[in-house]
Design an enzyme around this catalytic site. Sequence first.
Site, PDB file in Angstrom:
ATOM      1  N   SER A   2       0.849  -1.196   0.000  1.00 51.02           N
ATOM      2  CA  SER A   2       0.000   0.000   0.000  1.00 51.02           C
ATOM      3  C   SER A   2       0.880   1.239   0.000  1.00 51.02           C
ATOM      4  O   SER A   2       1.968   1.236   0.599  1.00 51.02           O
ATOM      5  CB  SER A   2      -0.886   0.017   1.247  1.00 51.02           C
ATOM      6  OG  SER A   2      -1.537   1.269   1.355  1.00 51.02           O
ATOM      7  N   TYR A  26      -1.822  -0.899  10.147  1.00 44.09           N
ATOM      8  CA  TYR A  26      -1.990  -1.296   8.738  1.00 44.09           C
ATOM      9  C   TYR A  26      -0.782  -0.853   7.907  1.00 44.09           C
ATOM     10  O   TYR A  26      -0.162  -1.652   7.196  1.00 44.09           O
ATOM     11  CB  TYR A  26      -3.275  -0.669   8.176  1.00 44.09           C
ATOM     12  CG  TYR A  26      -3.468  -0.885   6.700  1.00 44.09           C
ATOM     13  CD1 TYR A  26      -3.930  -2.096   6.204  1.00 44.09           C
ATOM     14  CD2 TYR A  26      -3.177   0.128   5.775  1.00 44.09           C
ATOM     15  CE1 TYR A  26      -4.101  -2.299   4.841  1.00 44.09           C
ATOM     16  CE2 TYR A  26      -3.350  -0.066   4.419  1.00 44.09           C
ATOM     17  CZ  TYR A  26      -3.814  -1.283   3.958  1.00 44.09           C
ATOM     18  OH  TYR A  26      -3.973  -1.488   2.608  1.00 44.09           O
TER      19      TYR A  26
HETATM   20  N1  LIG Z   1      -8.648  -0.659  -2.092  1.00 43.86           N
HETATM   21  C1  LIG Z   1      -7.663   0.180  -1.876  1.00 43.86           C
HETATM   22  O1  LIG Z   1      -7.800   1.418  -2.011  1.00 43.86           O
HETATM   23  C2  LIG Z   1      -6.306  -0.358  -1.475  1.00 43.86           C
HETATM   24  C3  LIG Z   1      -5.244   0.567  -1.390  1.00 43.86           C
HETATM   25  C4  LIG Z   1      -3.989   0.095  -1.024  1.00 43.86           C
HETATM   26  C5  LIG Z   1      -3.801  -1.260  -0.774  1.00 43.86           C
HETATM   27  N2  LIG Z   1      -4.846  -2.126  -0.857  1.00 43.86           N
HETATM   28  C6  LIG Z   1      -4.569  -3.550  -0.603  1.00 43.86           C
HETATM   29  O2  LIG Z   1      -5.157  -4.322  -1.636  1.00 43.86           O
HETATM   30  C7  LIG Z   1      -5.469  -5.635  -1.141  1.00 43.86           C
HETATM   31  C8  LIG Z   1      -6.889  -5.990  -1.492  1.00 43.86           C
HETATM   32  O3  LIG Z   1      -7.763  -5.028  -0.927  1.00 43.86           O
HETATM   33  P1  LIG Z   1      -9.225  -4.766  -1.493  1.00 43.86           P
HETATM   34  O4  LIG Z   1      -9.436  -3.295  -1.450  1.00 43.86           O
HETATM   35  O5  LIG Z   1      -9.422  -5.514  -2.759  1.00 43.86           O
HETATM   36  O6  LIG Z   1     -10.084  -5.404  -0.299  1.00 43.86           O
HETATM   37  P2  LIG Z   1     -11.356  -6.376  -0.294  1.00 43.86           P
HETATM   38  O7  LIG Z   1     -11.876  -6.340   1.096  1.00 43.86           O
HETATM   39  O8  LIG Z   1     -12.281  -6.046  -1.423  1.00 43.86           O
HETATM   40  O9  LIG Z   1     -10.698  -7.795  -0.554  1.00 43.86           O
HETATM   41  C9  LIG Z   1      -9.894  -8.405   0.418  1.00 43.86           C
HETATM   42  C10 LIG Z   1     -10.168  -9.902   0.390  1.00 43.86           C
HETATM   43  O10 LIG Z   1      -9.262 -10.531   1.313  1.00 43.86           O
HETATM   44  C11 LIG Z   1      -9.979 -11.513   2.042  1.00 43.86           C
HETATM   45  N3  LIG Z   1      -9.317 -11.750   3.330  1.00 43.86           N
HETATM   46  C12 LIG Z   1      -9.229 -10.895   4.380  1.00 43.86           C
HETATM   47  N4  LIG Z   1      -8.558 -11.487   5.392  1.00 43.86           N
HETATM   48  C13 LIG Z   1      -8.230 -12.730   4.963  1.00 43.86           C
HETATM   49  C14 LIG Z   1      -7.546 -13.838   5.552  1.00 43.86           C
HETATM   50  N5  LIG Z   1      -7.064 -13.763   6.806  1.00 43.86           N
HETATM   51  N6  LIG Z   1      -7.374 -14.956   4.828  1.00 43.86           N
HETATM   52  C15 LIG Z   1      -7.858 -15.042   3.567  1.00 43.86           C
HETATM   53  N7  LIG Z   1      -8.529 -14.042   2.955  1.00 43.86           N
HETATM   54  C16 LIG Z   1      -8.715 -12.906   3.654  1.00 43.86           C
HETATM   55  C17 LIG Z   1     -11.392 -10.925   2.208  1.00 43.86           C
HETATM   56  O11 LIG Z   1     -12.337 -11.921   2.487  1.00 43.86           O
HETATM   57  C18 LIG Z   1     -11.594 -10.268   0.843  1.00 43.86           C
HETATM   58  O12 LIG Z   1     -12.185 -11.146  -0.085  1.00 43.86           O
HETATM   59  C19 LIG Z   1      -5.150  -5.588   0.351  1.00 43.86           C
HETATM   60  O13 LIG Z   1      -3.860  -6.116   0.564  1.00 43.86           O
HETATM   61  C20 LIG Z   1      -5.152  -4.103   0.671  1.00 43.86           C
HETATM   62  O14 LIG Z   1      -4.362  -3.813   1.803  1.00 43.86           O
HETATM   63  C21 LIG Z   1      -6.100  -1.703  -1.205  1.00 43.86           C
END
Ligand SMILES: NC(=O)c1ccc[n+]([C@@H]2O[C@H](COP(=O)([O-])OP(=O)(O)OC[C@H]3O[C@@H](n4cnc5c(N)ncnc54)[C@H](O)[C@@H]3O)[C@@H](O)[C@H]2O)c1
Length: 273
Positions: A151, A164
């Site tokens: 991130s 985080y």
């Molecule tokens: N969306 C953003 O703006 C953003 C920005 C920076 C980084 N990220 C990173 O992108 C990645 C995905 O985020 P997203 O926005 O798609 O979130 P999201 O919540 O849509 O998807 C995350 C998925 O991970 C699964 N998950 C959570 N904990 C888990 C575990 N212990 N074991 C197995 N599965 C698990 C959830 O069930 C979900 O399906 C993450 O690593 C997040 O930190 C997202």
Amino acid sequence: MSISRRLEGRSALVTGGASGIGRASARRLAAEGARVAIGDLDEAGAAAVVQEIEAEGGHAIARRVDVSDEAAFRALIDETVEAFGRLDVLHNNAAALGRVAIGGDDEVEHLAVDVWDRTFAINARSVLIGCKHAIPRMLEQGGGSIVNTSSGAAILGGLSGTAYASSKAAVNCLTQYVAAQYGKRGIRCNAILPGLIMTPAVAVGMTSESVEMILDHHMTPEAGRPEDIAAMVAFLASDEARYVTGQLIRVDGGITSHAPTYADIRRAVAAGR
Ligand SMILES: NC(=O)c1ccc[n+]([C@@H]2O[C@H](COP(=O)([O-])OP(=O)(O)OC[C@H]3O[C@@H](n4cnc5c(N)ncnc54)[C@H](O)[C@@H]3O)[C@@H](O)[C@H]2O)c1
């Protein structure tokens, strides 16, 4: 846009593939020809993504996994190799996104140590577990590509989200260590640092006001889409990225690339001040 088939014959495992970025990654890798295993806590969501992939002519399997559980994550890696005969790509993407998933992740003096520990278990320990158990399988076949979702929060200070961001900084460091230790044996490892990506996690965890506030500091007209990250994952997974390793790649609409006064100055210029 036509999608190339540069991952034909490859096998990939995507964690957190039931939703958001992981879902887009799984679909994109499959569209480029890879057979894809999806691991997620949300079994039904992962199964739905398998159906989407199969409807598009791809091949995928889904399993429930908690990526912070070493035995369970290792079993999923073994099962992926059994199902597809190899493991070429690991996308360590699952994470707990701050307050909603874990609880208050606030200023340091109010941050429960337990929140820090649980955040690190899901966001950072999981990446170690994935790398640790995928690497031997990749070495057996001469190499592979590991992509970690980090991130932009990991490289900047902020008022909240301490645990985080710190857990993602650990992911950045681990990415470089894996790249250094296994690069000569054919394994590349890179991290993607997304900016604001409109996913279910963002929709649930943020008000539209806070989304607007953050978007104001992006240099692009719109926030990112999961597909923007998936495109980078597919590139890093492919042989076209053969010379790219140990990198922390920002796919973030430029939010981490400008002076802190950027949004204020832009507004002042627009107002003719
Ligand atoms: N969306 C953003 O703006 C953003 C920005 C920076 C980084 N990220 C990173 O992108 C990645 C995905 O985020 P997203 O926005 O798609 O979130 P999201 O919540 O849509 O998807 C995350 C998925 O991970 C699964 N998950 C959570 N904990 C888990 C575990 N212990 N074991 C197995 N599965 C698990 C959830 O069930 C979900 O399906 C993450 O690593 C997040 O930190 C997202």
